[in-house]
Design a protein around this motif. Sequence first.
Motif, short mmCIF file in Angstrom:
data_model
loop_
_atom_site.label_atom_id
_atom_site.label_comp_id
_atom_site.label_asym_id
_atom_site.label_seq_id
_atom_site.Cartn_x
_atom_site.Cartn_y
_atom_site.Cartn_z
N ILE A 494 20.00 20.17 -48.32
CA ILE A 494 19.38 18.74 -48.70
C ILE A 494 20.44 17.64 -48.57
N ASP A 495 20.18 16.63 -48.26
CA ASP A 495 21.03 15.28 -48.01
C ASP A 495 20.96 14.63 -49.30
N TRP A 496 21.94 14.78 -50.14
CA TRP A 496 21.77 14.18 -51.67
C TRP A 496 22.08 12.73 -51.49
N GLU A 497 21.57 11.95 -51.85
CA GLU A 497 21.64 10.40 -51.87
C GLU A 497 21.95 9.92 -53.31
N SER A 498 21.03 10.37 -54.17
CA SER A 498 21.05 9.75 -55.48
C SER A 498 20.93 10.88 -56.57
N ALA A 499 21.36 10.79 -57.76
CA ALA A 499 21.30 11.66 -58.88
C ALA A 499 19.81 12.06 -58.96
N GLN A 500 18.78 11.11 -58.82
CA GLN A 500 17.40 11.44 -59.07
C GLN A 500 16.69 12.40 -57.94
N ASP A 501 17.61 12.67 -56.92
CA ASP A 501 17.26 13.60 -56.09
C ASP A 501 17.43 15.31 -56.54
N PHE A 502 17.87 15.26 -57.81
CA PHE A 502 17.81 16.54 -58.32
C PHE A 502 16.59 16.89 -58.91
#
Length: 647
Positions: A494-502
């Motif tokens: 996964i390309d993590w961009e923000s904490a909401q991606d969790f």
Amino acid sequence: TYQCRGNEMALSNKRSAGRSLAVQYEVALLDAADEKPTEERVQTCFQLLDELLPQLGLYQKVFLMIRDELFEAIYSKELTSFSAHGDLSVSTLQRLPYFTLVQRLEQQRNETCLILEEKLKAIEDRLTSRDSELQDAQKTIETLRDEAREHQKTADAMMSEAKKLTEENRRLSMAVGQHQRAQQRTAMDMESKINQMKSSYEALAVEVEALRKFKGGYDELEQAFEEPCLQSKGRSRKVSEWEQTANTLQMGVSLKRQLLELQNIAMEEYDQQLEEHRMPLLGLQTVAKFSDDTIASLSSGREKFVKRVTEIASEIGQMHECTSQMKDQATKQRKQSRHKRTLLSRVSLSSQSDDAVDMDETSSVMHPDMADPSFSSVWSHWRKNSRLVRVVPRDLQKERVLSLVNQFYATMLWEDESDTENVLPLLDSFSEFLLSRYLIIDIAHLACHDLIRGVINHSPENISLQLFGDQLNGRLDAASFRYVLLLCDFIDLIDWESAQDFQPFATAIYPFLSEDDIEQMTMAFVAFAENRVSKHLVANYLIYLVLKHREPRIVECESRLLQHPGQRAGLLSEIEFTEALETLLPLTSNRIRRRLYLQSQADMPRGLDAVPISRLARILYSSSECAHAGLSFCLYACMYLSLTCVL
């Protein structure tokens, strides 16, 4: 019939002149006669026909139809104005006959032909002019071709000369390039030799400094044996035998400590050499193959390490024998000496220091590093494997500790692929891993102490080392790190961009959780990561859940295993666990499942042939075929084992 109205008055006037009607019609036709049909003549004919129709009786209707057919055949649909008798004030509309249209077309065609003839003549004149110009141009071209041929001959001669010069230039460039490369190789070789000499000089300088201290101790020891008197305030006095023995014993202990420091230097240099050869492998995507030079370097480093630590061990053994004899001698002398109390304190200090190097069966000396109660079982296992005690431990950096832990994980994954039934407890596997690295059992034992100490020291700042420490001391099963590696493979996709991606990640990884559970887990992650996000933070959070026994899938697996109770509450034998797996997760590797179970069982107390369900829950998904095949860490295992196979 409206087209013939203009001539009716003229015909009526002629009839009034007393002529017969037939003669009048004949005269009218003769007056309208012409070589070509004209509009007036046609109009006259239709007018006379219209006047004759009433006279035809029964044939009137037939001739009227004939007259209409002839009219439609002669006159077109185009209309034009017509002035009767030249009176412009009175005009009527009439249809134009087809022959008039044809005549007009012929006239237009003739006019067009005249225009085209004029244009054609102009073009012919221009062509004649161009032909003359073409002939002149052809003559000029021939002249230019002759000049071009002459120039081509000159150019060919120049090209031939240029080719010769280019070939000569290429030859000279190759010679210059070869000379430059030779110079560069020479410079690089010289620089490499200089660097090697500098490294050797620095290493030798450290070794010389250590040996200088060692030699100083030997000199002091030799001097203590040879000089019977000590100088005190400028005056010599007789030294008693017990004082000589006590001083010699203290110098011997100091020499032992120096030898242990030399031993640590040899171990550090050996570790550094292995790390230098390991680091280039980390970015590769395939199993590395070492060059002959690398193999030779590793073999040379191994032989040098074994030789150095063997020599140091021999010196320590000789020193131990010497100090043992001195302790026996001092024990006899202290009974006879009037300074018994002073001697006892000295001998006691020397004895404790000596026991720190090689304690006997009754020694109870414990290093301060072993005071951590959470690692009491680890230290007990360490003391059980050897009589040595680590007096001068190495302070390993966090990066070195992580590297060794990762290499141990890699070894475990590599062994998972083997078919061996000999599964050791985790601590024994850890000891075997260090023995395969350091080759000598006593050195591996000391290195084990340093690594455990490094794990304890760096665990508060690194959650991965906390996971490893909990596996060593038995709070977590050895399958835990395999499950964490599987989760890390998913995180890496996964390309993590923000904490909401969790939140979508947790939804995909834990589909059995409700929306409220997912939202609560996401909020907990945001708080844990302080509203930041990265692959490292997500992995740390999941490891944190594993350490706190709150990882959702492990909890869910434990609850599902509890639905298949065994003969003993909270425990499952291997057969019971296999039957539960066939129901809960059919796609498992029997070999991996059996290996993980036996390893977990090996960590249980003697006589217990079952494993707690809380530990087996971590094996459930770690033994999955697709999970084990997906561990990207296996590549790292291949890289590390390529290195150890060379050794």
